[in-house]
Design an enzyme around this catalytic site. Structure first.
Site, PDB file in Angstrom:
ATOM      1  N   GLU A 147       0.840  -1.205   0.000  1.00 30.53           N
ATOM      2  CA  GLU A 147       0.000   0.000   0.000  1.00 30.53           C
ATOM      3  C   GLU A 147       0.871   1.249   0.000  1.00 30.53           C
ATOM      4  O   GLU A 147       2.022   1.223   0.442  1.00 30.53           O
ATOM      5  CB  GLU A 147      -0.868   0.015   1.265  1.00 30.53           C
ATOM      6  N   ASP A 148       0.292   2.342  -0.458  1.00 32.39           N
ATOM      7  CA  ASP A 148       0.987   3.621  -0.384  1.00 32.39           C
ATOM      8  C   ASP A 148       0.968   4.180   1.032  1.00 32.39           C
ATOM      9  O   ASP A 148       1.979   4.614   1.557  1.00 32.39           O
ATOM     10  CB  ASP A 148       0.354   4.621  -1.374  1.00 32.39           C
ATOM     11  N   ASP A 205      -4.049   5.052   6.691  1.00 31.55           N
ATOM     12  CA  ASP A 205      -4.569   6.158   7.491  1.00 31.55           C
ATOM     13  C   ASP A 205      -5.476   5.557   8.562  1.00 31.55           C
ATOM     14  O   ASP A 205      -5.035   5.260   9.670  1.00 31.55           O
ATOM     15  CB  ASP A 205      -5.295   7.118   6.549  1.00 31.55           C
ATOM     16  N   LYS A 265       0.095   6.552   9.106  1.00 38.72           N
ATOM     17  CA  LYS A 265      -0.319   7.681   9.956  1.00 38.72           C
ATOM     18  C   LYS A 265      -0.681   7.185  11.354  1.00 38.72           C
ATOM     19  O   LYS A 265      -0.993   6.004  11.521  1.00 38.72           O
ATOM     20  CB  LYS A 265      -1.504   8.385   9.317  1.00 38.72           C
ATOM     21  N   PHE A 321      -2.373  15.566   5.580  1.00 34.86           N
ATOM     22  CA  PHE A 321      -2.609  15.080   4.220  1.00 34.86           C
ATOM     23  C   PHE A 321      -1.346  15.317   3.393  1.00 34.86           C
ATOM     24  O   PHE A 321      -0.856  16.441   3.295  1.00 34.86           O
ATOM     25  CB  PHE A 321      -3.805  15.791   3.592  1.00 34.86           C
ATOM     26  N   ARG A 341       0.917  13.131  -8.165  1.00 37.40           N
ATOM     27  CA  ARG A 341       1.373  11.749  -7.983  1.00 37.40           C
ATOM     28  C   ARG A 341       2.835  11.582  -8.409  1.00 37.40           C
ATOM     29  O   ARG A 341       3.533  10.697  -7.928  1.00 37.40           O
ATOM     30  CB  ARG A 341       0.535  10.777  -8.837  1.00 37.40           C
TER      31      ARG A 341
END
Ligand code: 5GP
Length: 184
Positions: free
Chosen positions: A103-104, A107, A135, A156, A169
């Site tokens: 995953e990037d 959160d 996070k 963010f 991106r």
């Protein structure tokens, strides 16, 4: 795109290009050691994880297959909807192989929690998770994360695969956006 190309839009660099390179090399070495002699499928989560998968797999020194899933995420907003929809499923059969979801960012952890259960239902040998960024709220969810690139503050961020309204991106670093970008 480099920082000098978009200086006005970025308030703070959170992870530099050099830090990304160094950390992915460490993660790749660890993954190579952990899965040595084992069948491995790296499952990238589109679209945010494209950069991290592309760079991470090149730091892995054992055989592997690559596959991709696409799930719905934030849309154009900066807040989690909590809704997970499968937009593209795997091409390959994962029965009896080790799956590493990449995953990037984690959160709330809702996306990965869902994905992990979804893939576990297909009888893989194991399902583990690697995330480039994590996070603080992720700690509240009961999803074990096996490999973490960087723990970052609850802001963010964009870049290195992560977008704001599909822009940014292609930054070669991770940073926070200036308020004027949000229309603030
Ligand atoms: P979660 O389900 O863990 O709350 O959210 C995971 C997804 O939300 C990520 O795959 C990513 O698409 C999106 N996301 C969460 N935080 C951020 C962020 O700071 N920046 C961007 N661009 N996307 C984020």
């Amino acid at each position: 795109m480099r920082l000098e190309d978009c200086k006005d839009d970025i308030v703070r660099v959170v992870v530099t290009e050099e830090q990304i390179k160094e950390r992915l090399a460490e993660m790749g070495a660890q993954i190579s050691e952990d899965y040595a002699g084992e069948p491995l499928v790296v499952v990238g989560v589109l679209r945010g994880a494209v950069m991290v998968v592309a760079d991470l797999v090149r730091e892995i020194s054992i055989p592997l297959h690559m596959d991709w899933m696409a799930v719905s995420s934030y849309g154009d907003s900066t807040k989690s909807s909590g809704v997970v929809r499968i937009l593209k499923d795997l091409n390959s059969d994962i029965a009896d192989v080790n799956v590493l979801i990449v995953e990037d960012i984690i959160d709330t952890g809702l996306t990965l929690d869902y994905l992990k259960q979804y893939l576990e239902a297909r009888g893989p040998k194991s399902v583990r998770i690697a995330t480039f960024l994590r996070k603080p709220d992720a700690a509240q969810v009961d999803v074990p994360v096996d490999y973490v690139g960087f723990d970052i503050p609850n802001e963010f961020v964009v870049g290195y695969g992560l977008d704001y309204a599909e822009d940014y991106r292609h930054l070669n670093f991770v940073g926070t956006l200036a308020p004027h970008v949000y229309g603030g």
